[in-house]
Design an enzyme around this catalytic site. Structure first.
Site, PDB file in Angstrom:
ATOM      1  N   SER A 226       0.893  -1.026   0.055  1.00  0.00           N
ATOM      2  CA  SER A 226       0.052  -0.150  -0.148  1.00  0.00           C
ATOM      3  C   SER A 226       1.227   1.290   0.108  1.00  0.00           C
ATOM      4  O   SER A 226       1.578   1.818   0.781  1.00  0.00           O
ATOM      5  CB  SER A 226      -0.768  -0.019   1.027  1.00  0.00           C
TER       6      SER A 226
ATOM      7  N   HIS B 170      -1.415  -1.129  -4.016  1.00  0.00           N
ATOM      8  CA  HIS B 170      -2.569  -1.568  -3.384  1.00  0.00           C
ATOM      9  C   HIS B 170      -2.537   0.681  -2.988  1.00  0.00           C
ATOM     10  O   HIS B 170      -1.592   1.462  -2.544  1.00  0.00           O
ATOM     11  CB  HIS B 170      -3.096  -1.572  -1.432  1.00  0.00           C
TER      12      HIS B 170
ATOM     13  N   ASP C 197      -5.049   3.818  -1.617  1.00  0.00           N
ATOM     14  CA  ASP C 197      -5.877   3.704  -1.311  1.00  0.00           C
ATOM     15  C   ASP C 197      -6.456   4.868  -0.733  1.00  0.00           C
ATOM     16  O   ASP C 197      -6.030   6.248  -0.359  1.00  0.00           O
ATOM     17  CB  ASP C 197      -5.747   3.379   0.670  1.00  0.00           C
TER      18      ASP C 197
ATOM     19  N   MET D 272      -8.987   7.827   0.397  1.00  0.00           N
ATOM     20  CA  MET D 272     -10.255   8.764   1.098  1.00  0.00           C
ATOM     21  C   MET D 272     -10.285   9.464   0.989  1.00  0.00           C
ATOM     22  O   MET D 272      -9.679  10.211   0.787  1.00  0.00           O
ATOM     23  CB  MET D 272      -8.799   8.042   3.085  1.00  0.00           C
TER      24      MET D 272
ATOM     25  N   HIS E  66      -8.011   0.916  -3.252  1.00  0.00           N
ATOM     26  CA  HIS E  66      -9.743   0.859  -2.879  1.00  0.00           C
ATOM     27  C   HIS E  66      -9.974   1.767  -2.014  1.00  0.00           C
ATOM     28  O   HIS E  66      -9.148   3.186  -1.449  1.00  0.00           O
ATOM     29  CB  HIS E  66      -8.628  -0.201  -1.343  1.00  0.00           C
TER      30      HIS E  66
ATOM     31  N   MET F 169     -12.311   4.241  -0.189  1.00  0.00           N
ATOM     32  CA  MET F 169     -12.696   4.214   1.219  1.00  0.00           C
ATOM     33  C   MET F 169     -13.452   6.144   0.741  1.00  0.00           C
ATOM     34  O   MET F 169     -12.973   6.623   1.831  1.00  0.00           O
ATOM     35  CB  MET F 169     -11.993   4.308   2.609  1.00  0.00           C
TER      36      MET F 169
ATOM     37  N   MET G 102     -11.270  -6.170   5.796  1.00  0.00           N
ATOM     38  CA  MET G 102     -10.451  -4.891   6.534  1.00  0.00           C
ATOM     39  C   MET G 102     -10.274  -6.004   7.833  1.00  0.00           C
ATOM     40  O   MET G 102     -10.746  -6.591   9.022  1.00  0.00           O
ATOM     41  CB  MET G 102     -10.790  -4.095   6.547  1.00  0.00           C
TER      42      MET G 102
ATOM     43  N   ASP H 244      -6.550  -6.262   4.465  1.00  0.00           N
ATOM     44  CA  ASP H 244      -5.654  -5.804   4.575  1.00  0.00           C
ATOM     45  C   ASP H 244      -5.599  -4.728   6.096  1.00  0.00           C
ATOM     46  O   ASP H 244      -7.205  -4.462   6.478  1.00  0.00           O
ATOM     47  CB  ASP H 244      -6.445  -4.282   3.386  1.00  0.00           C
TER      48      ASP H 244
HETATM   49  C1  DX5 Z   1      -5.991   1.171   5.617  1.00  0.00           C
HETATM   50  C2  DX5 Z   1      -5.579   0.851   4.457  1.00  0.00           C
HETATM   51  C3  DX5 Z   1      -4.716   0.045   4.568  1.00  0.00           C
HETATM   52  C4  DX5 Z   1      -3.000   0.251   5.040  1.00  0.00           C
HETATM   53  C5  DX5 Z   1      -2.495  -0.865   5.695  1.00  0.00           C
HETATM   54  O1  DX5 Z   1      -8.025   2.259   6.007  1.00  0.00           O
HETATM   55  O2  DX5 Z   1      -6.934   0.362   4.263  1.00  0.00           O
HETATM   56  O3  DX5 Z   1      -4.238  -0.525   3.139  1.00  0.00           O
HETATM   57  O4  DX5 Z   1      -2.602   1.172   3.774  1.00  0.00           O
HETATM   58  O5  DX5 Z   1      -1.329  -0.309   6.136  1.00  0.00           O
HETATM   59  P1  DX5 Z   1      -0.891  -1.078   7.595  1.00  0.00           P
HETATM   60  O6  DX5 Z   1      -0.042  -2.505   6.058  1.00  0.00           O
HETATM   61  O7  DX5 Z   1       0.261  -0.056   7.658  1.00  0.00           O
HETATM   62  O8  DX5 Z   1      -1.716  -1.712   8.307  1.00  0.00           O
HETATM   63 ZN    ZN Z   2      -6.964  -0.480   1.815  1.00  0.00          ZN
END
Ligand code: DX5
Ligand code: ZN
Length: 220
Positions: free
Chosen positions: A8, A31, A33, A35, A64, A66, A135, A173
């Site tokens: 990620s 990956h 993310d 947000m 991903h 969110m 998750m 994840d």
């Molecule tokens: C959290 C993200 C993850 C995050 C994971 O909301 O969806 O993808 O980057 O990070 P680590 O591996 O540090 O838990």
């Molecule tokens: Zn993620």
């Protein structure tokens, strides 16, 4: 079935994203993310940054989302070249239509469940999806501890996939690292997202190789 490692870039240096893709070039997926400060209390990046990253790497992009209203926004990520686009069960209104539209745009369709969301409530829509992202932390931030209770959900998903003959890739994840990846792999995960365990390592390429070896051994 192959074991996929998806670093990620949430944990990468945002001022050097092209360099980050170089560091993880031996990974399977990248990956990404997204947000929006509404679905989760954090704000990252969207389609323009994903396009810029896509342009400098051959890695398939695992987006991903969110975000609120994925019914409206998910398609943009597929059209911008994401390999897999995952929406959250807690945010999506019409999951089957979203999945159909993603597939029609040439992407895989993913569904993600927050830790408190029951798998059983979503089992009927899973045949429309290609990936299930479980998750293993509350979404929003990297660097949190793996929630061990989620191993049961991973096992249930594995049983559902195997007995239902679903072609569904099970992704995990959150908190995936050298000390947690084996348990997640034994429980039945196929794809492992890791942020801090890769970008926080002195040698990200070595960290990816070590994670992949542990997961593959645990699954064998
Ligand atoms: C959290 C993200 C993850 C995050 C994971 O909301 O969806 O993808 O980057 O990070 P680590 O591996 O540090 O838990
Ligand atoms: Zn993620």
């Amino acid at each position: 079935m192959s074991t996929l490692i998806a670093p990620s870039i949430l944990s990468a240096d945002f001022a050097r994203l092209a360099d980050a893709t170089e560091l993880i070039k031996d990974a399977d997926w990248l990956h990404f993310d997204v947000m929006d400060n509404h679905f989760v209390p954090n704000l990252t990046f969207g389609v323009p940054v994903m396009k810029a990253v896509h342009a400098v790497t051959d890695l398939p992009i695992d987006a991903h989302l969110m975000i609120e209203d994925p019914d409206r926004w998910a398609i943009d990520y597929a059209e911008a070249g994401a390999h897999n686009v995952t929406v959250h069960a807690e945010a999506v209104r019409d999951p089957i239509t979203v999945a159909k539209n993603l597939r029609a745009a040439g992407s895989l369709a993913g569904l993600s469940l927050k830790p408190g969301t029951d798998l059983a409530d979503w089992s009927e829509v899973l045949p429309h999806f290609d990936t299930l992202l479980i998750m293993t932390v509350e979404p929003g931030f990297g660097g949190q501890a793996f929630i061990t209770d989620m191993l049961d959900k991973i096992r249930s998903a594995r049983r559902l996939v195997d007995t239902g003959h679903l072609k569904l890739l099970i992704e995990v994840d959150g908190g995936i690292a050298a000390d947690t990846i084996e348990a997640a792999a034994e429980a039945g995960a196929d794809c492992f997202v890791a942020g801090s365990a890769v970008f926080g390592a002195a040698d990200p390429a070595a960290a990816i190789a070590a994670l992949r070896a542990k997961a593959a051994a645990a699954r064998a």
